[in-house]
Write an enzyme that holds these catalytic residues in place. Structure first.
Site, PDB file in Angstrom:
ATOM      1  N   ASP A   1       0.824  -1.199   0.000  1.00 16.96           N
ATOM      2  CA  ASP A   1       0.000   0.000   0.000  1.00 16.96           C
ATOM      3  C   ASP A   1       0.866   1.260   0.000  1.00 16.96           C
ATOM      4  O   ASP A   1       2.093   1.188   0.112  1.00 16.96           O
ATOM      5  CB  ASP A   1      -0.884  -0.031   1.246  1.00 16.96           C
ATOM      6  CG  ASP A   1      -2.251   0.554   1.015  1.00 16.96           C
ATOM      7  OD1 ASP A   1      -2.377   1.444   0.155  1.00 16.96           O
ATOM      8  OD2 ASP A   1      -3.197   0.137   1.695  1.00 16.96           O
TER       9      ASP A   1
ATOM     10  N   GLY B   1       2.572   6.996  -5.109  1.00 11.67           N
ATOM     11  CA  GLY B   1       1.312   6.267  -5.007  1.00 11.67           C
ATOM     12  C   GLY B   1       0.766   5.877  -6.359  1.00 11.67           C
ATOM     13  O   GLY B   1       1.249   4.950  -6.994  1.00 11.67           O
TER      14      GLY B   1
ATOM     15  N   ALA C   1       0.648   7.943  -9.041  1.00 11.33           N
ATOM     16  CA  ALA C   1       1.076   8.912 -10.037  1.00 11.33           C
ATOM     17  C   ALA C   1       1.435   8.253 -11.360  1.00 11.33           C
ATOM     18  O   ALA C   1       2.436   7.560 -11.471  1.00 11.33           O
ATOM     19  CB  ALA C   1       2.263   9.720  -9.513  1.00 11.33           C
TER      20      ALA C   1
ATOM     21  N   ASP D   1     -10.248   4.197  -3.520  1.00  8.11           N
ATOM     22  CA  ASP D   1     -10.945   3.016  -3.023  1.00  8.11           C
ATOM     23  C   ASP D   1     -12.348   2.859  -3.595  1.00  8.11           C
ATOM     24  O   ASP D   1     -13.048   3.831  -3.876  1.00  8.11           O
ATOM     25  CB  ASP D   1     -11.058   3.078  -1.502  1.00  8.11           C
ATOM     26  CG  ASP D   1      -9.718   2.943  -0.818  1.00  8.11           C
ATOM     27  OD1 ASP D   1      -8.718   2.717  -1.516  1.00  8.11           O
ATOM     28  OD2 ASP D   1      -9.678   3.076   0.416  1.00  8.11           O
TER      29      ASP D   1
END
Length: 397
Positions: free
Chosen positions: A152, A201, A203, A221
């Site tokens: 994550d 993340g 990008a 999410d």
């Protein structure tokens, strides 16, 4: 749980140009399995994990290829690591036999197990992460018998942020397709996000995700409401050129069986995720799931299309989708009614790339399994709001 990466661990890599290729075809096809987060959040323990594993077998899901039992966030002791080894510590109140004990039980059932970590200051729920401890955590996961890792990037620390900002569409649908008029310090056109410390993340994840993981989150999410499901499907439809063997944009876990989705919305949700060659990760409690939801998850035509070992690219997207399949020995045709009222959708063979060379085919209704015989030129379907028709079209007449 915003996790752009999900990859197998503890297996040696093979050389590859643009995808993360692994031995024994691990990660070659989209993953099928179950995940704890959408059903239980942080309220997770070994009993719930093993219950899910047993239900995957009892419900006949294992026989169809569902194999990963995925432990998400909140499995470790909060705010600490082992002071002598620096290892993450499974919470003994949740996992009295440790993660290795759960993994052993899952493996004894003929299934595989996944764990969760993050490259940030803390996980999304505030638990210890792997940033700075990658080697020791990989060793732990391997020793515990972990087959798959969800990695994550929920709360990246300030000293690991990128020079430039990148926009990710939010759950309300603002700023679609990465356009954020109010963003400060945007990256210049053509900026290579692979040069950043953390890839920021999500990008521009489509340009580097397939070199980093076998599947990679492409959105924020998911939630158990149709508007969000439809929004993510629309975003992902523009990424189909990046999906193929060992490399799949992941529109997040399935919400089938959760919330107030109608049976038609549950069905359309599964159709879209299967047609996009997405990982199909169940996110509901399997010991209380309804039979009609199980039937959706077990649709063999859609699973065969999703798990095709010969053709890895997905269907052509829009409200009308089509894609060739070696396992189906024909073409999957999907018609979606995204409107809020009943509407008719018409499939014209002359407009479908795989079918336009002929005007008559054998057609099978993928929901009922009924052979509709020879259908010439067009097929019409009256669809309720947010429903979809799925056909298997094969055999010229």
């Amino acid at each position: 749980m915003l996790g752009p990466l999900a990859l197998a661990v503890a297996l040696p890599l093979l050389p590859a140009a643009n995808a993360l290729v692994r031995k024994n075809d691990v990660g070659r096809l989209p993953a099928l399995g179950w995940n704890s987060w959408n059903a239980f959040g942080c309220d997770i323990n070994s009993t719930k994990v093993i219950t899910a594993a047993n239900e995957v077998i009892n419900l006949g899901l294992k026989d169809l290829g569902y194999e990963y039992i995925n432990i998400d966030d909140c499995w470790s002791i909060k705010n600490t690591r082992d002071k002598s080894t620096n290892r993450l510590i499974p919470d003994p109140s949740k996992f009295p036999d440790g993660i290795s004990g759960v993994a052993e039980q899952v493996h004894d059932l003929g299934l595989k197990v996944r764990i969760y970590s993050s490259a940030s200051e803390v996980t999304c729920a505030g638990y210890p992460v792997s940033l700075g401890y990658e080697t020791v955590d990989a060793q732990s996961f391997a020793e515990w018998g972990i087959d798959y890792l969800k990695y994550d990037s929920c709360d990246v620390s300030s000293n690991w942020t990128d020079t430039y900002a990148y926009c990710v569409p939010d759950s309300d649908g603002d700023h679609p397709n990465g356009t954020c008029p109010d963003i400060t310090n945007p990256a210049p056109e053509g900026y290579d996000w692979k040069t950043s410390k953390t890839y920021s993340g999500l990008a521009d994840v489509k340009t580097w995700g397939n070199e980093t993981a076998n599947s990679w989150r492409m959105s924020g999410d998911i939630t158990a409401d149709w508007a969000r499901i439809a929004q993510i499907a629309n975003e992902n439809s523009f990424l189909m050129d990046y999906a193929n063997f060992w490399s799949y944009p992941d529109p997040d876990m399935l919400e089938i069986g959760n919330g107030d989705l109608t049976i038609k919305e549950n069905r359309a949700h599964f159709i879209l995720w299967a047609a996009m060659k997405s990982p199909l990760i169940i996110g509901t409690a399997l010991d209380s799931i309804k039979d009609d939801h199980v039937a959706i998850l077990k649709n063999k035509y859609l699973l065969d299309f999703n798990q095709d070992p010969v053709i890895g690219s997905p269907a052509h997207p829009s409200e009308y989708w089509s894609g060739a399949s070696s396992k189906l020995e024909g073409t999957l045709v999907l018609m979606l009614n995204s409107e809020d009222a009943t509407s008719t959708r018409t499939a014209r063979w002359s407009e479908i790339p795989e079918l336009k060379s002929h005007n008559a085919y054998q057609v099978i209704d993928a929901w009922t399994g009924k052979d509709l015989g020879c259908v010439k030129n067009t097929y019409k379907a009256s669809l309720k709001s947010h429903d979809a028709a799925v056909l298997v079209v094969k055999g010229r007449y």
